[in-house]
Design an enzyme around this catalytic site. Structure first.
Site, PDB file in Angstrom:
ATOM      1  CD  GLU A 171      -2.688   1.443   2.455  1.00 23.35           C
ATOM      2  OE1 GLU A 171      -2.573   0.769   3.409  1.00 23.35           O
ATOM      3  OE2 GLU A 171      -3.440   2.343   2.490  1.00 23.35           O
ATOM      4  CG  ASP A 199       2.492   7.782   4.643  1.00 21.31           C
ATOM      5  OD1 ASP A 199       1.336   7.666   4.196  1.00 21.31           O
ATOM      6  OD2 ASP A 199       3.016   8.892   4.865  1.00 21.31           O
ATOM      7  CG  ASP A 251      -2.107  13.829   0.018  1.00 21.97           C
ATOM      8  OD1 ASP A 251      -3.004  13.920   0.862  1.00 21.97           O
ATOM      9  OD2 ASP A 251      -0.949  13.474   0.282  1.00 21.97           O
ATOM     10  CG  ASP A 293     -12.590  11.564  -1.380  1.00 22.96           C
ATOM     11  OD1 ASP A 293     -11.434  11.117  -1.271  1.00 22.96           O
ATOM     12  OD2 ASP A 293     -12.862  12.775  -1.289  1.00 22.96           O
ATOM     13  CB  THR A 353      -8.583   4.263   5.150  1.00 21.95           C
ATOM     14  OG1 THR A 353      -9.171   5.350   4.433  1.00 21.95           O
ATOM     15  CG2 THR A 353      -8.012   3.247   4.187  1.00 21.95           C
ATOM     16  CE1 TYR A 375      -7.613  12.380   5.557  1.00 23.47           C
ATOM     17  CE2 TYR A 375      -6.155  10.523   5.943  1.00 23.47           C
ATOM     18  CZ  TYR A 375      -6.411  11.873   6.022  1.00 23.47           C
ATOM     19  OH  TYR A 375      -5.491  12.711   6.578  1.00 23.47           O
ATOM     20  CD  GLU A 376     -13.756   3.311   1.825  1.00 20.41           C
ATOM     21  OE1 GLU A 376     -12.628   2.800   1.828  1.00 20.41           O
ATOM     22  OE2 GLU A 376     -14.726   2.824   1.237  1.00 20.41           O
TER      23      GLU A 376
HETATM   24  C1  LIG Z   1      -4.715  11.537   2.396  1.00 22.80           C
HETATM   25  S1  LIG Z   1      -3.555  10.497   3.176  1.00 22.80           S
HETATM   26  C2  LIG Z   1      -4.339   8.892   3.026  1.00 22.80           C
HETATM   27  C3  LIG Z   1      -3.828   7.920   4.043  1.00 22.80           C
HETATM   28  C4  LIG Z   1      -4.455   6.525   4.004  1.00 22.80           C
HETATM   29  N1  LIG Z   1      -4.240   5.871   2.721  1.00 22.80           N
HETATM   30  C5  LIG Z   1      -5.925   6.570   4.327  1.00 22.80           C
HETATM   31  O1  LIG Z   1      -6.756   6.387   3.429  1.00 22.80           O
HETATM   32  O2  LIG Z   1      -6.260   6.801   5.503  1.00 22.80           O
HETATM   33  C6  LIG Z   1      -2.254  10.387   1.966  1.00 22.80           C
HETATM   34  C7  LIG Z   1      -0.952   9.800   2.506  1.00 22.80           C
HETATM   35  O3  LIG Z   1      -0.028   9.657   1.440  1.00 22.80           O
HETATM   36  C8  LIG Z   1       1.277   9.963   1.917  1.00 22.80           C
HETATM   37  N2  LIG Z   1       2.096  10.334   0.749  1.00 22.80           N
HETATM   38  C9  LIG Z   1       1.823  11.285  -0.180  1.00 22.80           C
HETATM   39  N3  LIG Z   1       2.795  11.321  -1.106  1.00 22.80           N
HETATM   40  C10 LIG Z   1       3.716  10.387  -0.762  1.00 22.80           C
HETATM   41  C11 LIG Z   1       4.940   9.943  -1.324  1.00 22.80           C
HETATM   42  N4  LIG Z   1       5.412  10.492  -2.434  1.00 22.80           N
HETATM   43  N5  LIG Z   1       5.618   8.961  -0.718  1.00 22.80           N
HETATM   44  C12 LIG Z   1       5.118   8.394   0.424  1.00 22.80           C
HETATM   45  N6  LIG Z   1       3.965   8.774   1.021  1.00 22.80           N
HETATM   46  C13 LIG Z   1       3.263   9.746   0.423  1.00 22.80           C
HETATM   47  C14 LIG Z   1       1.062  11.093   2.910  1.00 22.80           C
HETATM   48  O4  LIG Z   1       2.118  11.186   3.841  1.00 22.80           O
HETATM   49  C15 LIG Z   1      -0.270  10.670   3.566  1.00 22.80           C
HETATM   50  O5  LIG Z   1      -0.066   9.917   4.747  1.00 22.80           O
END
Ligand SMILES: C[S@@+](CC[C@H](N)C(=O)[O-])C[C@H]1O[C@@H](n2cnc3c(N)ncnc32)[C@H](O)[C@@H]1O
Length: 217
Positions: free
Chosen positions: A45, A70, A119, A154, A196, A198-199
């Site tokens: 993931e 992450d 993101d 989403d 998750t 966020y979901e």
């Molecule tokens: C909006 S959060 C979603 C977290 C999780 N997947 C969830 O649904 O709860 C996006 C995550 O992607 C990580 N992220 C974004 N770009 C990244 C990258 N280039 N390498 C590693 N992690 C990254 C951020 O640190 C963040 O924790």
């Protein structure tokens, strides 16, 4: 600070410098034999945050190997803690940037990649975790022509971008494609049922969840 301190004690967390080189990842090419201790497939993931999806899949499929990646150590702490408390040998977490994924895994080592609620990066397409430049990195760690990518989001624009500007023009074989996962008439695949943080938040706000999976041939 307490979480960063405790992160150092987790046997399931591997932290790499932002500029990691392949020789700094001793498990590269040996994750199955030297960490998981079996030859089962590895499911990765990307951008796992607190590791909800990785943990959820690992509970459902104890015979498969899961790893969440992450860049944020404080978020990874949650997944590491849960996997440690529940004694889950099929779970690992990696702290590094997704940009360096092929320095952590050898060619062919990973079977599937989940990108969950990334993101959307509206003004920076190259930073989207489903952009062609990231898919090229993922291809390097998949068995040739066989890796599967799953995107759950989403975000309408991100889903449209991935589907219409990346997957379809490239001719990748689409395995599942849904603009509204929970409105489907057929039962939702078990792997898609994990939710998750966020979901759950987006569902509570009434947003629809989009899902696409495809073979990165
Ligand atoms: C909006 S959060 C979603 C977290 C999780 N997947 C969830 O649904 O709860 C996006 C995550 O992607 C990580 N992220 C974004 N770009 C990244 C990258 N280039 N390498 C590693 N992690 C990254 C951020 O640190 C963040 O924790």
């Amino acid at each position: 600070m307490a979480k960063f301190e405790e992160n150092l004690s987790f046997a399931n967390l591997f932290q790499f410098p932002a500029t990691i080189q392949p020789w700094q990842a001793p498990l590269r090419g040996k994750w199955k034999s030297d960490y998981y201790g079996n030859e089962g497939p590895i499911v990765l993931e990307i951008g796992c945050g607190k590791g909800d999806y990785t943990i959820g899949l690992a509970r459902r499929y104890p015979e498969r190997n899961f790893v969440g990646l992450d860049i944020k150590g404080a978020r990874l702490w949650r997944g590491c803690k849960t996997a440690t408390e529940e004694n889950m040998p099929n779970v690992a977490f990696i702290r590094t940037r997704a940009e360096f994924i092929d320095r952590v895994f050898a060619p062919g080592e990973v079977s599937e990649i989940w990108i969950t609620f990334p993101d959307p990066q509206p003004s920076k397409p190259n930073k989207r975790l489903c952009s062609p430049s990231f898919l090229e990195r993922y291809r390097k760690i998949f068995p040739e022509g066989k890796g599967v990518v799953h995107l759950k989001t989403d975000d309408t624009e991100l889903y449209a971008y991935c589907r219409n500007e990346v997957v379809l023009p490239a001719g990748y074989e689409v395995l599942h494609d849904s603009p509204d996962l929970y409105a489907e008439a057929t039962p939702i695949a078990e792997a898609c049922q994990v939710q998750t943080f966020y979901e759950r938040r987006w569902l509570a706000e009434g947003r629809t969840i989009k899902y696409i999976s495809f073979k990165l041939s």
